[in-house]
Scaffold this motif. Structure first.
Motif, short mmCIF file in Angstrom:
data_model
loop_
_atom_site.label_atom_id
_atom_site.label_comp_id
_atom_site.label_asym_id
_atom_site.label_seq_id
_atom_site.Cartn_x
_atom_site.Cartn_y
_atom_site.Cartn_z
N ASP A 17 4.14 6.93 -6.16
CA ASP A 17 2.79 6.91 -6.74
C ASP A 17 2.60 5.71 -7.68
O ASP A 17 1.53 5.55 -8.26
N SER A 53 0.85 -1.19 0.00
CA SER A 53 0.00 0.00 0.00
C SER A 53 0.89 1.24 0.00
O SER A 53 1.56 1.52 1.00
N SER A 104 0.49 9.62 5.44
CA SER A 104 -0.19 10.82 4.95
C SER A 104 0.62 11.54 3.87
O SER A 104 0.08 12.37 3.16
N LYS A 105 1.92 11.24 3.78
CA LYS A 105 2.78 11.85 2.76
C LYS A 105 3.45 10.74 1.96
O LYS A 105 4.61 10.40 2.23
N PRO A 106 2.74 10.15 0.99
CA PRO A 106 3.33 9.04 0.23
C PRO A 106 4.61 9.44 -0.50
O PRO A 106 4.74 10.57 -0.99
N ARG A 116 -0.15 4.16 0.07
CA ARG A 116 -0.86 5.23 0.79
C ARG A 116 -0.94 4.96 2.29
O ARG A 116 -1.87 5.41 2.96
#
Length: 180
Positions: A122, A112, A117-119, A114
């Motif tokens: 992408d 995951s 809160s600050k990946p 995500r």
């Protein structure tokens, strides 16, 4: 936290699957691919930092992976001055890293990007262990190559052709990190 030589202690993670392919994450809003990595906080051991970074960047827990090995010592790279924040110039030189080789014992669907809160990433993909380093930012390439070479014996991996070629490149792996 910098050491006396201006290097920030850090961990790097080479995560592999059962086919010995390695996890590559694409940096958010960039066309740069890298392994998960991050700083060691005050009071953390490298292993604790590795598990924290693994969760923050990839969403995996300790039960999803098995540690296969780690580098014997620190591997260092210098960050070009134009990449260093103004307030750190003069004291910060780069990163020193302990690299861990992990095997995913969980499933791909448990990854995951995500989880925080600050990946950092992408997109992600599995690639050949000896894929070309062309998609990695230039100043990190040598450390990545050294980490892969030092960790390869844990997987009985040798560079294609038996000798170290140009960044391990072969016709099978060229362009492995290009978006699909």
């Amino acid at each position: 936290m910098l050491d006396r030589d201006g290097y920030r202690p850090n961990v790097g993670i080479v995560l592999c699957n059962h086919r010995h392919e390695v996890f590559w994450g694409k940096r958010v809003h960039e066309h740069a691919w890298q392994f998960p990595q991050g700083g060691i906080k005050h009071g953390e051991t490298p292993e604790q930092a590795m598990y924290r970074e693994l969760h923050e960047e990839v969403g995996l827990e300790p039960c999803h992976v098995k540690i296969l090995g780690r580098t014997r010592g620190w591997l260092r790279y210098e960050v070009p001055s134009q990449w260093i924040k103004r307030e750190w110039r003069g004291s910060y030189r780069g990163q020193k890293q302990i690299w861990f080789l992990l095997r995913l014992v969980g499933r791909d669907c448990e990854v995951s990007l995500r989880a925080s809160s600050k990946p950092e990433f992408d997109a992600w993909r599995w690639s050949d262990y000896w894929m070309p380093m062309d998609a990695v930012i230039e100043f990190k390439r040598e450390v990545y190559q050294r980490a892969l070479e030092e960790l390869a014996p844990y997987l009985n991996r040798r560079p294609k052709g038996g000798a170290r070629g140009r960044r391990g490149e072969s016709s099978e792996t060229a362009g492995a990190l290009e978006p699909g």
